[in-house]
Design a protein around this motif. Structure first.
Motif, PDB file in Angstrom:
ATOM      1  N   VAL A  66       0.735  -1.366   0.110  1.00  0.00           N
ATOM      2  CA  VAL A  66       0.174  -0.076  -0.175  1.00  0.00           C
ATOM      3  C   VAL A  66       0.822   1.297   0.052  1.00  0.00           C
ATOM      4  CG1 VAL A  66      -2.234  -1.011   0.913  1.00  0.00           C
ATOM      5  CG2 VAL A  66      -0.156  -0.288   2.369  1.00  0.00           C
ATOM      6  N   TRP A  67       2.256   1.207  -0.346  1.00  0.00           N
ATOM      7  CA  TRP A  67       3.049   2.413  -0.166  1.00  0.00           C
ATOM      8  C   TRP A  67       2.469   3.471  -1.191  1.00  0.00           C
ATOM      9  CZ3 TRP A  67       6.118   4.443  -3.977  1.00  0.00           C
ATOM     10  CH2 TRP A  67       6.222   3.603  -5.073  1.00  0.00           C
ATOM     11  N   GLU A  68       2.123   3.006  -2.154  1.00  0.00           N
ATOM     12  CA  GLU A  68       1.712   4.222  -3.352  1.00  0.00           C
ATOM     13  C   GLU A  68       0.467   4.927  -2.758  1.00  0.00           C
ATOM     14  OE1 GLU A  68       1.333   1.757  -6.793  1.00  0.00           O
ATOM     15  OE2 GLU A  68       3.317   2.415  -7.614  1.00  0.00           O
ATOM     16  N   ASP A 102       8.156   8.586  -6.571  1.00  0.00           N
ATOM     17  CA  ASP A 102       8.714   8.147  -7.710  1.00  0.00           C
ATOM     18  C   ASP A 102       7.741   9.272  -8.580  1.00  0.00           C
ATOM     19  OD1 ASP A 102       6.184   7.055  -7.638  1.00  0.00           O
ATOM     20  OD2 ASP A 102       6.872   5.142  -8.761  1.00  0.00           O
ATOM     21  N   GLU A 103       8.054   9.438  -9.918  1.00  0.00           N
ATOM     22  CA  GLU A 103       7.501  10.329 -10.788  1.00  0.00           C
ATOM     23  C   GLU A 103       6.030   9.772 -10.939  1.00  0.00           C
ATOM     24  OE1 GLU A 103       7.345  13.415 -11.528  1.00  0.00           O
ATOM     25  OE2 GLU A 103       9.276  13.874 -10.919  1.00  0.00           O
ATOM     26  N   PRO A 104       4.833  10.276 -11.220  1.00  0.00           N
ATOM     27  CA  PRO A 104       4.711  11.857 -11.300  1.00  0.00           C
ATOM     28  C   PRO A 104       4.493  12.180  -9.621  1.00  0.00           C
ATOM     29  CG  PRO A 104       2.560  10.946 -11.958  1.00  0.00           C
ATOM     30  CD  PRO A 104       3.555   9.575 -11.743  1.00  0.00           C
ATOM     31  N   THR A 105       4.432  11.369  -8.746  1.00  0.00           N
ATOM     32  CA  THR A 105       4.035  11.797  -7.234  1.00  0.00           C
ATOM     33  C   THR A 105       5.305  12.892  -6.724  1.00  0.00           C
ATOM     34  OG1 THR A 105       3.091   9.702  -6.962  1.00  0.00           O
ATOM     35  CG2 THR A 105       3.797  11.080  -4.982  1.00  0.00           C
ATOM     36  N   ALA A 106       6.485  12.525  -7.171  1.00  0.00           N
ATOM     37  CA  ALA A 106       7.418  13.400  -6.759  1.00  0.00           C
ATOM     38  C   ALA A 106       7.396  14.704  -7.640  1.00  0.00           C
ATOM     39  CB  ALA A 106       8.933  13.226  -7.271  1.00  0.00           C
ATOM     40  N   GLY A 107       6.844  14.937  -8.590  1.00  0.00           N
ATOM     41  CA  GLY A 107       6.295  16.222  -9.277  1.00  0.00           C
ATOM     42  C   GLY A 107       5.264  16.863  -8.123  1.00  0.00           C
TER      43      GLY A 107
END
Length: 200
Positions: A66-68, A102-107
Motif C-alpha cells: 500500500v505504499w503508493e 517516484d514520478e509523477p508523485t515527486a512532481g
C-alpha cells in the motif's frame, strides 16, 4: 466528479470483506476523493479524510502493498494543510516523502513544497525548488509557471511575476477545463499583482 467517486466508494465499500486488495482499491478511491476536496477548497474535510486513510493503511500494510496509496494520501494531506495555511506541516510532509516518491508523485510533492515555501515567505527557496519542477502531462499545465509567479511576486519582481502568471493562465486556458481551479488561481494572482505594484 465527486458524486461519481462517492458512488463508487460506496459500491466498493460494500465488498471490502472480499480481501485486502479490494480494501486497498477502496483507499485509492478515497485518496482520489481527497484530491477533489482539495481542488474544491474543502481543506478541513480533505485533511480528516487523508488522516483516516493513513490510519486504515496502517492496519492493511501487513496484508498487501500500500505504499503508493500511502504516498498519495500524504501528498493530498500536505496539499490540504497548505490550503489551511499550515505551511510548515505541509513542508515537513513533502520533504519527508520526496526521497521515496517516484514520478509523477515527486512532481506533485515538489509543487506542494514550493507552495509551502511561498506560504512561509521563503521566496528564494521556492524559486530554487521551482527550477526542479517540470510539467509531467496536460493536467499539470500552468502549475510550474504559477508556482514561479507566486515566488517572483513575493520577491517584488512584479514584471517577471506578471509575465509568468500570464504564461500560466494561457497554458491553463489552452489545456484545462474552463472550471479548473488553477485558471482562477492564475487570474487571482494577476489581479493581486496588478493591485500591488511592488518596485523592481
Amino acid at each position: 466528479m465527486l458524486p461519481e467517486l462517492e458512488t463508487l466508494i460506496t459500491e466498493v465499500g460494500r465488498t471490502v470483506d472480499a480481501g485486502p486488495n479490494l480494501r486497498a482499491m477502496l483507499l485509492d478511491l478515497r485518496s482520489n476523493r481527497v484530491a477533489v476536496l482539495v481542488q474544491q477548497d474543502r481543506y478541513t474535510e480533505a485533511e480528516a479524510e487523508a488522516q483516516d486513510i493513513l490510519r486504515a493503511i496502517t492496519r492493511l500494510a501487513h496484508l498487501t502493498e500500500v505504499w503508493e496509496t500511502e504516498l498519495a494520501a500524504l501528498t493530498n494531506l500536505a496539499a490540504a494543510l497548505n490550503g489551511q495555511g499550515r505551511h510548515e506541516e505541509a513542508e515537513a510532509i513533502a520533504r519527508g516523502n520526496l526521497p521515496r516518491a517516484d514520478e509523477p508523485t515527486a512532481g506533485v510533492l515538489h509543487r506542494v513544497l514550493v507552495r509551502s515555501l511561498n506560504g512561509q515567505g521563503r521566496y528564494e527557496e521556492a524559486l530554487v525548488e521551482v527550477r526542479r519542477l517540470a510539467p509531467v502531462n496536460r493536467a499539470d499545465s500552468g502549475a510550474v509557471d504559477l508556482a514561479k509567479a507566486r515566488a517572483l511576486h513575493g520577491l517584488g519582481r512584479r514584471s517577471e511575476a506578471e509575465a509568468t502568471a500570464r504564461q500560466a493562465l494561457t497554458a491553463c486556458e489552452q489545456f484545462l477545463h474552463p472550471a479548473h481551479p488553477r485558471i482562477q488561481d492564475a487570474r487571482t494572482l494577476l489581479t493581486r499583482i496588478a493591485e500591488d505594484p511592488a518596485p523592481e
